[in-house]
Design a protein around this motif. Structure first.
Motif, PDB file in Angstrom:
ATOM      1  N   LYS A 146       0.818  -1.216   0.000  1.00 55.98           N
ATOM      2  CA  LYS A 146       0.000   0.000   0.000  1.00 55.98           C
ATOM      3  C   LYS A 146       0.851   1.265   0.000  1.00 55.98           C
ATOM      4  N   ILE A 147       2.064   1.168   0.530  1.00 57.28           N
ATOM      5  CA  ILE A 147       2.966   2.334   0.492  1.00 57.28           C
ATOM      6  C   ILE A 147       4.020   2.159  -0.602  1.00 57.28           C
ATOM      7  N   ASN A 148       3.698   1.247  -1.551  1.00 59.98           N
ATOM      8  CA  ASN A 148       4.471   1.080  -2.788  1.00 59.98           C
ATOM      9  C   ASN A 148       5.891   0.562  -2.630  1.00 59.98           C
ATOM     10  N   LEU A 149       6.142  -0.181  -1.576  1.00 62.90           N
ATOM     11  CA  LEU A 149       7.433  -0.857  -1.464  1.00 62.90           C
ATOM     12  C   LEU A 149       7.429  -2.112  -2.331  1.00 62.90           C
ATOM     13  N   ASN A 150       8.587  -2.458  -2.866  1.00 65.33           N
ATOM     14  CA  ASN A 150       8.751  -3.738  -3.537  1.00 65.33           C
ATOM     15  C   ASN A 150       8.977  -4.789  -2.452  1.00 65.33           C
ATOM     16  N   VAL A 151       8.220  -5.876  -2.475  1.00 67.00           N
ATOM     17  CA  VAL A 151       8.249  -6.828  -1.362  1.00 67.00           C
ATOM     18  C   VAL A 151       8.677  -8.220  -1.830  1.00 67.00           C
ATOM     19  N   LEU A 152       9.658  -8.774  -1.116  1.00 70.97           N
ATOM     20  CA  LEU A 152      10.072 -10.160  -1.296  1.00 70.97           C
ATOM     21  C   LEU A 152       9.692 -10.934  -0.040  1.00 70.97           C
ATOM     22  N   GLU A 153       9.538 -12.264  -0.173  1.00 74.26           N
ATOM     23  CA  GLU A 153       9.118 -13.086   0.971  1.00 74.26           C
ATOM     24  C   GLU A 153      10.074 -14.252   1.208  1.00 74.26           C
ATOM     25  N   ALA A 154      10.197 -14.640   2.479  1.00 74.42           N
ATOM     26  CA  ALA A 154      10.940 -15.854   2.855  1.00 74.42           C
ATOM     27  C   ALA A 154      10.210 -16.511   4.013  1.00 74.42           C
ATOM     28  N   LYS A 155      10.205 -17.858   4.033  1.00 77.20           N
ATOM     29  CA  LYS A 155       9.453 -18.567   5.075  1.00 77.20           C
ATOM     30  C   LYS A 155      10.316 -18.948   6.279  1.00 77.20           C
ATOM     31  N   ASP A 156      11.645 -18.701   6.191  1.00 77.57           N
ATOM     32  CA  ASP A 156      12.519 -18.929   7.344  1.00 77.57           C
ATOM     33  C   ASP A 156      13.822 -18.154   7.150  1.00 77.57           C
ATOM     34  N   GLY A 157      14.669 -18.168   8.183  1.00 79.73           N
ATOM     35  CA  GLY A 157      15.905 -17.393   8.147  1.00 79.73           C
ATOM     36  C   GLY A 157      16.869 -17.826   7.062  1.00 79.73           C
ATOM     37  N   GLN A 158      16.944 -19.126   6.799  1.00 74.39           N
ATOM     38  CA  GLN A 158      17.871 -19.618   5.781  1.00 74.39           C
ATOM     39  C   GLN A 158      17.469 -19.134   4.387  1.00 74.39           C
ATOM     40  N   GLU A 159      16.181 -19.196   4.105  1.00 76.65           N
ATOM     41  CA  GLU A 159      15.697 -18.712   2.805  1.00 76.65           C
ATOM     42  C   GLU A 159      15.947 -17.209   2.672  1.00 76.65           C
ATOM     43  N   ALA A 160      15.797 -16.487   3.781  1.00 79.41           N
ATOM     44  CA  ALA A 160      16.058 -15.038   3.773  1.00 79.41           C
ATOM     45  C   ALA A 160      17.519 -14.746   3.451  1.00 79.41           C
ATOM     46  N   LEU A 161      18.446 -15.503   4.056  1.00 76.05           N
ATOM     47  CA  LEU A 161      19.877 -15.310   3.795  1.00 76.05           C
ATOM     48  C   LEU A 161      20.217 -15.620   2.338  1.00 76.05           C
ATOM     49  N   ASP A 162      19.571 -16.648   1.782  1.00 79.33           N
ATOM     50  CA  ASP A 162      19.791 -16.993   0.371  1.00 79.33           C
ATOM     51  C   ASP A 162      19.348 -15.850  -0.537  1.00 79.33           C
ATOM     52  N   ILE A 163      18.218 -15.239  -0.208  1.00 77.55           N
ATOM     53  CA  ILE A 163      17.711 -14.112  -1.004  1.00 77.55           C
ATOM     54  C   ILE A 163      18.637 -12.908  -0.872  1.00 77.55           C
ATOM     55  N   LEU A 164      19.081 -12.620   0.352  1.00 81.08           N
ATOM     56  CA  LEU A 164      19.983 -11.481   0.587  1.00 81.08           C
ATOM     57  C   LEU A 164      21.309 -11.642  -0.156  1.00 81.08           C
ATOM     58  N   GLN A 165      21.736 -12.883  -0.325  1.00 82.49           N
ATOM     59  CA  GLN A 165      22.987 -13.137  -1.031  1.00 82.49           C
ATOM     60  C   GLN A 165      22.846 -12.834  -2.526  1.00 82.49           C
ATOM     61  N   LYS A 166      21.629 -13.049  -3.047  1.00 76.19           N
ATOM     62  CA  LYS A 166      21.389 -12.843  -4.480  1.00 76.19           C
ATOM     63  C   LYS A 166      20.999 -11.404  -4.801  1.00 76.19           C
ATOM     64  N   ARG A 167      20.357 -10.733  -3.841  1.00 75.45           N
ATOM     65  CA  ARG A 167      19.829  -9.384  -4.086  1.00 75.45           C
ATOM     66  C   ARG A 167      20.581  -8.351  -3.266  1.00 75.45           C
ATOM     67  N   GLU A 168      21.068  -7.308  -3.937  1.00 75.55           N
ATOM     68  CA  GLU A 168      21.802  -6.249  -3.230  1.00 75.55           C
ATOM     69  C   GLU A 168      20.959  -5.003  -3.026  1.00 75.55           C
ATOM     70  N   ASP A 169      19.685  -5.048  -3.443  1.00 76.65           N
ATOM     71  CA  ASP A 169      18.834  -3.861  -3.370  1.00 76.65           C
ATOM     72  C   ASP A 169      17.909  -3.864  -2.150  1.00 76.65           C
ATOM     73  N   ILE A 170      18.042  -4.861  -1.275  1.00 73.68           N
ATOM     74  CA  ILE A 170      17.167  -4.945  -0.094  1.00 73.68           C
ATOM     75  C   ILE A 170      17.704  -4.028   1.007  1.00 73.68           C
ATOM     76  N   THR A 171      16.865  -3.092   1.447  1.00 75.48           N
ATOM     77  CA  THR A 171      17.292  -2.166   2.498  1.00 75.48           C
ATOM     78  C   THR A 171      16.481  -2.321   3.790  1.00 75.48           C
ATOM     79  N   LEU A 172      15.453  -3.164   3.754  1.00 73.78           N
ATOM     80  CA  LEU A 172      14.618  -3.365   4.936  1.00 73.78           C
ATOM     81  C   LEU A 172      14.271  -4.846   5.069  1.00 73.78           C
TER      82      LEU A 172
END
Length: 416
Positions: A146-172
């Motif tokens: 609703k506030i126009n952020l681009n949103v990615l999802e992860a179902k656990d911490g390991q999946e989140a770390l995998d996403i962070l390793q691939k994406r450098e544009d995540i700031t939150l």
């Protein structure tokens, strides 16, 4: 250019908004004074606005109908109101709005523009929501969308770390505490091993009431904490607050790295980034180009026309260089009228072609400022090759610059 819809029946408010918006050239405002005008404008533009600033009480829409109208086009809206009581606040909160601002003076208008800017920045901001419960992921995702952020999802911490390793544009990162594989605390700790608080903001979420959990998250490096259950308003307020802090960190960093007058990088940043480029080129056995550019007879400009005109001449150097250099080229003001440029992945031939073109741009350029027209040339000294250090390369380019000055100015001299 970002299009903003502004609706208010007060000419005074509209003039104040227009005055403040003149300081933001990347925002294109469209003004309406009534519900009817807003309907017409929305149809003309097919609802393609990046954000809206809306007066809650219009003569032909006294009960916030304009907010409902704009909501049908999915435009993120900020509400302006002259009065704010509990009943009115409850009514507004039922509507789909980003923020509510009480309009009473110029300071509140600037606050409204700041809220608009935050909304516009969200289009280029990516958040990662981490929770093993899909229901909560969807609730948070809906609020962030609703506030126009681009949103990615992860179902656990390991999946989140995998996403962070691939994406450098995540700031939150918004993370739950209790998750399988890697929980929120461990995820926070692992993120902080790589990213500082001024790079990635972490908001922890938990339904546990223990104060110990909150203190642990903060010790591990979380920026903020939200208790479940939460409201849409709470998520949006906390998220915007954390993103604004990141912007502030970025602005402070930028001020430390840039020249206050021209906006070019400063000498300190040039060496900080330039040494990394130099080390990479040295390792790969590649040549670099370093050019030193100096305005010819700059003292005469200051003496004849004054320092204000001299300042405009310096700003023009950055403008012309920005128009001709690649984004990957490193350019800085070294002090006075001297600028330095470091280029990688460029041949000797193309170095010569580029800087001859830049020299001719200055030769043909005229600045109209303070009621007068000023023109000037530049001398350019370049070293193409490799040396023992970046400092040594710059010294050689300085010698080439000295030769260009000694041989009549308005010249490009290249040493190899």
């Amino acid at each position: 250019m970002k299009k903003i819809l502004i609706v208010d029946d007060s000419q005074t408010i509209l003039l104040m908004l227009e005055s403040v918006l003149n300081e933001h050239p990347k925002i294109e405002p469209f003004f309406c004074k009534s519900y009817k005008d807003t309907q017409k404008l929305l149809k003309e533009h097919k609802g393609e606005f990046h954000a809206a600033l809306l007066d809650l009480n219009l003569p032909d829409a006294p009960d916030g109908e304009v907010v409902d109208l704009v909501n049908t086009y999915n435009i993120p809206s900020i509400v302006l109101t002259g009065t704010l009581n509990k009943r009115l606040l409850e009514t507004i909160q039922k509507k789909d709005v980003v923020d509510v601002i009480l309009k009473n003076d110029k300071a509140s208008i600037k606050f409204a523009i700041a809220a608009i800017q935050r909304t516009l920045k969200n289009y280029d901001t990516t958040a990662l929501v981490v929770d093993d419960v899909e229901l909560y992921r969807n609730i948070i995702k809906k609020s962030l969308k609703k506030i126009n952020l681009n949103v990615l999802e992860a179902k656990d911490g390991q999946e989140a770390l995998d996403i962070l390793q691939k994406r450098e544009d995540i700031t939150l990162v918004i993370t739950d505490y209790d998750m399988p594989i890697i929980d929120g605390l461990d995820l926070t700790f692992k993120i902080r091993e790589k990213y500082n608080k001024d790079q990635v903001s972490i908001i922890a979420v938990s339904g546990l009431e223990s104060k110990d959990i909150v203190s642990k998250f903060l010790k591990f490096g979380a920026n903020d904490f939200i208790h479940k259950p939460f409201t849409h308003s709470e998520i949006v307020t906390r998220v915007n607050s954390n993103l604004e802090l990141l912007d502030l960190f970025s602005r402070i960093k930028e001020l430390g790295n840039t020249d206050y007058l021209t906006g070019a990088y400063n000498r300190r940043y040039f060496f900080q980034s330039g040494n990394a480029i130099f080390s990479k080129a040295k390792r790969k056995n590649k040549n670099l180009s370093v050019a030193t550019i100096d305005i010819d007879k700059f003292k005469n400009i200051n003496d004849i026309y004054g320092h204000d005109v001299g300042d405009d001449a310096l700003k023009e150097v950055k403008t012309i260089l920005d128009e001709n250099l690649r984004e990957s080229d490193l350019m800085a003001r070294f002090g006075g009228e001297e600028f330095c440029i470091l280029l990688e992945d460029i041949s000797l031939e193309h170095t010569n072609i580029l800087f001859e073109k830049i020299r001719k741009c200055f030769e043909a350029n005229m600045i109209e400022t303070h009621g007068i027209i000023v023109s000037y040339t530049v001398s350019i000294g370049i070293y193409f090759g490799m040396a023992n250090s970046l400092e040594e390369i710059i010294k050689i380019s300085d010698k080439a610059l000295f030769e260009a000055k000694e041989n009549g100015r308005n010249k490009v001299i290249i040493y190899t």
